[in-house]
Design an enzyme around this catalytic site. Structure first.
Site, short mmCIF file in Angstrom:
data_model
loop_
_atom_site.label_atom_id
_atom_site.label_comp_id
_atom_site.label_asym_id
_atom_site.label_seq_id
_atom_site.Cartn_x
_atom_site.Cartn_y
_atom_site.Cartn_z
N ASP A 182 0.87 -1.17 0.00
CA ASP A 182 0.00 0.00 0.00
C ASP A 182 0.91 1.21 0.00
O ASP A 182 1.79 1.32 0.85
CB ASP A 182 -0.89 0.02 1.24
N ASP B 170 -13.61 -5.50 -3.12
CA ASP B 170 -13.56 -5.44 -1.65
C ASP B 170 -14.91 -5.92 -1.14
O ASP B 170 -15.92 -5.22 -1.28
CB ASP B 170 -13.30 -4.01 -1.17
#
Lengths: 259, 206
Positions: free
Chosen positions: A11, A130
């Protein structure tokens, strides 16, 4: 034989690797290029960069990082985060990424999957989903809903159906993150992984919840995934990629061993 | 004056040429990315990369006269390495989205994997098994892993044009070879150490 892939996920915010829980409480975890080069030499099969830069000049920041990474590593890597148009995708691929991952933009505009896969080829278009378990639903027969905007918004979209649609629109792979498990290091949601793996004919990358080497093995055996994405377990040095590969090999899971 | 490059990477507007260029440089080559037929024709050796659709690729090659330049260079004995779609383009014919003519440098057909039994595209690291020794495979043992991402595979007419096999549901030809023309279905530029070895071996071919 086709090997099961281990994919460290980085990330990235404002050019730094960060790690948090449920996309919040971010901790600095290093320089993306150095981290990528280390994973490459340790035997990672691919890398994924998820960019969560919020600033207005994000496009330049990301392109610069992608170029620097492409200079250093000789394994495939994917870049996702905030890509909304064909031009956004092209800029990332031109900078040297092999694949892009589309999430919110694909939900809001499914036609982007069609256009991008036609233009660049399905092989470089990953649709990231997600998914979150619907609360108070029968735990024996769970249901998952799609969230977007880094988990902040819930869509009126059932995750399995969306995965099937994304595949039929031209996605080359599904990157499937369990929002319930993400950051918890308590294991992948393998019911979710298996449900979607069984329903689509493209590879599924399991993501969210990896805390031990056994979790990775479970993603392949129980979750029927083609690849497992993990972050903390590698970033913070709990295990090396080589340890993970040996662990899997001892359990009869085909992996690419290096050196 | 001798050219300042030893390998021409054919640019017909498709695929990640940058990573091929970087990998060639990393193993000591001097690559030049070019869309100029004259440069292609006069190259010491050629790499034909590519990802995307077969039909579009052939159309782009023909538009710039690069198809003839590549054929002529090969007939003049220049070593050529096709990568991924670049391998498929070497063949006579593809059944991708209708039927298309290829460069015809290796007789055979390009076919799609059967997605009723397999996950397609075939994505990830898979092994190669060679049928005979070859300069391209020097110090690359059987069972070595390379990075694949493709939905179509090649089927050479002549068994001797197959250099390596790979297994995905079925055995398919992962490196085809005829004379000084090679084509790899995988991406050596993305296959870490083994990929570098293969590119180094190609650069050593005279």
């Amino acid at each position: 034989m086709l090997a099961k892939r281990i994919i460290p996920c980085l990330d990235v915010r404002d050019g730094r690797v960060v790690k948090g829980t449920h996309f919040v409480n971010l901790v600095d975890a290093g320089d993306p290029v150095e981290t990528a080069a280390r994973y490459d030499s340790e035997g990672a099969d691919e890398l994924v960069f998820l960019d969560i830069t919020a600033s207005s000049d994000r496009r330049d920041i990301v392109a610069k990082m992608v170029r620097a990474v492409a200079d250093r590593i000789f394994i495939p890597f994917t870049v996702g985060g905030g890509l909304r148009t064909i031009e956004d995708i092209q800029a990332i691929l031109r900078a040297g990424a092999d694949k892009v991952s589309l999430n919110t933009s694909a939900v809001e505009n499914p036609n982007l999957i069609v256009e991008a896969s036609k233009y660049f080829g399905s092989q470089c278009i990953i649709v990231a989903i997600d998914a979150r378990r619907v609360k108070n639903w029968n735990p024996e027969e769970p249901k998952w809903e799609v969230t977007t905007h880094g988990g902040r918004m819930t869509q009126a979209l059932e995750a399995v159906a969306w995965a099937e649609e994304a595949a039929s629109l031209g996605a080359g792979e599904i990157l499937l993150t369990s929002m319930d498990c993400d950051g918890t290091q308590s294991g992948y949601d393998n019911l979710l992984n298996a449900r979607i793996s069984e329903r689509v004919k493209i590879p599924v990358i399991a993501s969210g919840g990896c805390g031990t080497l056994q979790h990775i093995a479970d993603a392949f055996t129980e979750g029927k995934a083609s690849a497992a994405l993990a972050a903390s377990i590698f970033h913070f040095g709990y295990h090396t990629i080589a340890e993970a590969k040996r662990f899997l090999q001892e359990r009869g899971i085909p992996v690419r061993l290096t050196q | 004056m001798p050219a300042s490059y030893d390998t021409v990477i054919v640019d017909y507007g498709m695929g990640n040429l940058l990573s091929v260029e970087k990998a060639v440089s990393a193993v000591g080559g001097c690559p030049l990315i070019s869309a100029d037929p004259e440069t292609v024709l006069n190259a010491e050796r050629l790499i034909l990369p590519g990802v995307g659709a077969f039909g579009d690729a052939m159309r782009n090659l023909a538009q710039n006269g690069l198809d003839d330049a590549v054929r002529k260079a090969v007939h003049a004995g220049k070593p050529l390495l096709g990568l991924c779609l670049g391998l498929q383009l070497l063949f006579s014919h593809s059944e991708e989205f209708g039927s298309h003519e290829g460069l015809g440098l290796i007789p055979g057909l390009v076919r799609r994997f059967d997605d009723s039994v397999l996950r397609v595209p075939h994505v990830g690291w898979n092994q190669i098994e060679s049928v005979r020794p070859d300069p391209l495979l020097k110090e690359i043992p059987d069972g070595s892993y390379f990075y694949f991402v493709h939905s179509f595979f090649v089927e050479p007419d002549r068994p001797e044009d197959v250099l390596t096999w790979t297994s995905y549901g079925r055995s398919f030809c992962s490196i085809a070879c005829r004379g000084k023309v090679w084509g790899a279905q995988f991406h050596p530029e993305k296959s870490q150490e083994m990929g570098k070895r293969l590119l180094r071996n190609f650069l050593a071919v005279k």
